[in-house]
Design a protein around this motif. Structure first.
Motif, PDB file in Angstrom:
ATOM      1  N   PRO A 173       0.808  -1.228   0.000  1.00 46.54           N
ATOM      2  CA  PRO A 173       0.000   0.000   0.000  1.00 46.54           C
ATOM      3  C   PRO A 173       0.837   1.271   0.000  1.00 46.54           C
ATOM      4  O   PRO A 173       0.421   2.289  -0.553  1.00 46.54           O
ATOM      5  CB  PRO A 173      -0.834  -0.118   1.280  1.00 46.54           C
ATOM      6  CG  PRO A 173      -0.102  -1.077   2.144  1.00 46.54           C
ATOM      7  CD  PRO A 173       0.563  -2.035   1.217  1.00 46.54           C
ATOM      8  N   LYS A 175       3.607   1.728  -1.632  1.00 44.65           N
ATOM      9  CA  LYS A 175       4.053   1.963  -3.006  1.00 44.65           C
ATOM     10  C   LYS A 175       2.954   2.608  -3.850  1.00 44.65           C
ATOM     11  O   LYS A 175       3.228   3.321  -4.816  1.00 44.65           O
ATOM     12  CB  LYS A 175       4.493   0.641  -3.631  1.00 44.65           C
ATOM     13  CG  LYS A 175       5.778   0.070  -3.023  1.00 44.65           C
ATOM     14  CD  LYS A 175       6.059  -1.332  -3.522  1.00 44.65           C
ATOM     15  CE  LYS A 175       6.358  -1.353  -5.000  1.00 44.65           C
ATOM     16  NZ  LYS A 175       6.705  -2.721  -5.466  1.00 44.65           N
ATOM     17  N   LYS A 176       1.705   2.342  -3.484  1.00 41.61           N
ATOM     18  CA  LYS A 176       0.584   2.877  -4.254  1.00 41.61           C
ATOM     19  C   LYS A 176       0.083   4.217  -3.733  1.00 41.61           C
ATOM     20  O   LYS A 176      -0.568   4.952  -4.470  1.00 41.61           O
ATOM     21  CB  LYS A 176      -0.574   1.871  -4.239  1.00 41.61           C
ATOM     22  CG  LYS A 176      -0.246   0.525  -4.870  1.00 41.61           C
ATOM     23  CD  LYS A 176      -1.438  -0.421  -4.770  1.00 41.61           C
ATOM     24  CE  LYS A 176      -1.113  -1.783  -5.363  1.00 41.61           C
ATOM     25  NZ  LYS A 176      -2.265  -2.726  -5.233  1.00 41.61           N
ATOM     26  N   SER A 177       0.359   4.524  -2.473  1.00 41.00           N
ATOM     27  CA  SER A 177      -0.201   5.731  -1.865  1.00 41.00           C
ATOM     28  C   SER A 177       0.887   6.511  -1.132  1.00 41.00           C
ATOM     29  O   SER A 177       1.502   5.994  -0.189  1.00 41.00           O
ATOM     30  CB  SER A 177      -1.323   5.358  -0.890  1.00 41.00           C
ATOM     31  OG  SER A 177      -1.781   6.485  -0.190  1.00 41.00           O
TER      32      SER A 177
END
Length: 236
Positions: A173, A175-177
């Motif tokens: 998460p 890496k995505k946010s």
């Protein structure tokens, strides 16, 4: 029976993952002086990875019951929210003692799989929880028994592996946010402050972790509030 088998199949990957992670927990428990059968009982009756890790670390130090209470409440309060969330999807058959099962077996992974169902039936949830519970208990048993015969240097090395589970939870998460990444960094910096600053060094680790997590969560809520209307539109 079909619902139970469906849940059983869905729980296979979770059970395999728990088998490996709890293996490391068993080794860590033995390295801290806890008997193998005590470690197995802890895993069989609690089923909480982070909670068990914090608990056994505090248990070996006497007179830290308040620290254990605070750390356990902080670490495991998320299960209450998961249970409340999933209770909106359970069928009418899921009542009474069956709801107790929902609370006992609730973990991050079981919640993630069960929440994908449009309606959670008791037999499906029981099947979904069976292999993860068995895997977690057996893994602890194997790890604690092997930990009795392994050299201390190998035991110390394997104990580090359990932290890989926590990294596996937070890295995807993050890496995505970007907000999640910042909140994680804030929590890490706060805990480093507790560890390295002399005025905070005497605070027990369980309390320092709890304070760091709460302050980081408050920081995230203030600086990165969730736009509910935008979230609903994205889900639609």
């Amino acid at each position: 029976m079909k619902l139970y088998l469906k849940g059983l199949r869905a729980g296979v990957p979770i059970g395999l993952g728990y088998l490996s992670v709890s293996f490391t927990f068993g080794i860590m428990a033995i390295s801290l002086g806890i008997k193998w059968w005590e470690a197995v009982i802890i895993s069989a009756l609690t089923l909480t990875s982070a909670g068990q890790l914090a608990a056994v670390t505090i248990m070996v130090n006497p007179a830290q019951y308040i620290t254990m209470l605070i750390s356990q409440l902080t670490i495991n309060v998320r299960y209450s929210f998961m249970s409340v969330s999933l209770s909106q999807k359970v069928s009418k058959k899921f009542s009474g003692i069956k709801r107790w099962l929902l609370g006992f077996f609730m973990t991050d992974e079981i919640f993630a799989v069960a929440s994908q169902e449009s309606c959670v039936e008791p037999m499906f949830f029981l099947g979904l929880s069976t292999l993860p519970w068995i895997g977690w208990t057996l893994g602890t048993l194997f790890g604690s028994l092997i930990g009795n015969v392994l050299p201390p240097i190998i035991m110390a090395s394997l104990c580090i592996a359990i932290y890989g589970m926590f990294l596996a939870i937070i890295i995807p998460p993050a890496k995505k946010s970007k907000p999640i990444l910042i909140v994680i960094c804030v929590a890490a910096l706060l805990h480093c402050g507790f560890y390295y600053l002399p005025i905070f060094r005497d605070i027990p680790s369980g309390i320092s972790i709890s304070i760091s997590a709460i302050l980081a969560a408050i920081f995230g809520a203030l600086y990165f509030p969730v736009n509910k209307s935008k979230e609903v539109n994205e889900n639609e």
